[in-house]
Structure formats: structure tokens, C-alpha cells
Design a protein around this motif. Structure first.
Motif: not given
Length: 168
Positions: A11-15, A28-29, A36-53
Motif C-alpha cells: 500500500c505504501g502511502s495509499r496514493m 499492508g506493506d 519529509t520529502l524534498c518539497d516539504g510534504r510529509t510521506l506517511s507509510i503506516f500499513p494496517d498490517v506489516p507484511l511481505d508480499f
């Protein structure tokens, strides 16, 4: 509580999700991070379930829909925004990793279930990736400024039983 009938194992950041907290989806992810990305935006990766595809912790046929959008980069700087945003494949094992990912996604997909596969051909052509599964896509569509992102749809069909009529 709504049953979880959809799996997004990368899912990453669910873009691309319109509802990034849809009650029917297991997000999952393998990564859990915020930066914080280079343009100042925040990137959040918070899966419901940590998993390996490559090794999904679900029973066979558990989901009606699987959205498989694995990392598509083999080469990305360790602290680059591209790696942060999209993840990265192992340069040496990417074929085996994606082969295992396809196998796992189809394993947890119910018969007559749908798998939506998203791939960007920045570094690896879609035909090379589709060769890693024996499943055949129904249809697909390139998108993006240069047509490099491909959305591909598969449907898992139930195995056909051998019957006397089938031999005719």
C-alpha cells in the motif's frame, strides 16, 4: 464491522486510493515510516498490517480483490525521494521476489476474484514482469505522461475438473 474482502499488500502511502481508510481493505506493506520529502510534504507509510508480499499471512482464497502495486525500481538512491515514495526491489532477486509476489497474491485471491496489477516501466518493461506469472491478464491500459504506468486486470478462475465430456 465490515468484512475485509480487499487486500493491498504494497500500500505504501495509499496514493491512488480515493478512500485511504476504506473499511473493506487490508492495507499492508513491509515498510512503516514517515519522512519529509524534498518539497516539504510529509510521506506517511503506516500499513494496517506489516507484511511481505512474498509470504502473505492469509488463507487461500481469502480476498475477492487484490491490488498488487509492488515497487518497480531496481536502482534508487538509499535516501532518494523515489525510494521513499515507491520503495525499491532488490537488484539481484527482483525476478524471484515478483514471481513469489504474484504466486502469493493469486493464492489468497478467491476463485472468480480479481487482481489489479499496477506497474511502471521506468526500469523494467511490463512484458518482463508479466513473464513471471503463468496467469494471463484479461486487459490493461497504459497511463501517465509517457504511457509508462500500466494497469492490468486478471481474474482467477476455478481449476477445471477433468470430465469425460472435457476430452471431446
Amino acid at each position: 464491522m465490515t468484512a475485509k474482502t480487499i487486500l493491498d499488500p504494497c500500500c505504501g502511502s495509499r496514493m491512488f486510493w480515493f478512500d485511504r481508510n476504506h473499511p473493506s481493505v487490508v492495507y499492508g506493506d513491509i515498510r512503516t515510516e514517515q519522512r519529509t520529502l524534498c518539497d516539504g510534504r510529509t510521506l506517511s507509510i503506516f500499513p494496517d498490517v506489516p507484511l511481505d508480499f512474498r509470504s502473505l499471512p492469509y488463507e487461500d482464497g481469502a480476498f475477492k480483490l487484490v491490488v498488487f502495486d509492488p515497487p518497480h525500481l531496481r536502482k534508487a538512491g538509499e535516501v532518494s525521494w523515489m525510494r521513499a515514495k515507491y520503495g525499491a526491489l532488490d537488484a539481484d532477486t527482483w525476478r524471484d521476489d515478483l514471481r513469489a509476489g504474484f504466486a502469493e497474491c493469486f493464492r489468497v485471491l478467491a476463485n472468480d476474484g480479481v487482481l489489479i496489477f499496477k506497474w511502471n516501466e521506468t526500469q523494467i518493461k511490463v512484458r518482463e514482469v508479466l513473464a513471471l506469472t503463468d496467469q494471463k491478464p484479461l486487459f490493461g491500459h497504459p497511463s501517465g505522461k509517457k504511457g509508462g504506468t500500466h494497469w492490468i486486470c486478471f481474474m482467477k478462475t476455478a481449476p477445471q475438473e477433468d470430465t469425460p465430456d472435457a476430452a471431446r
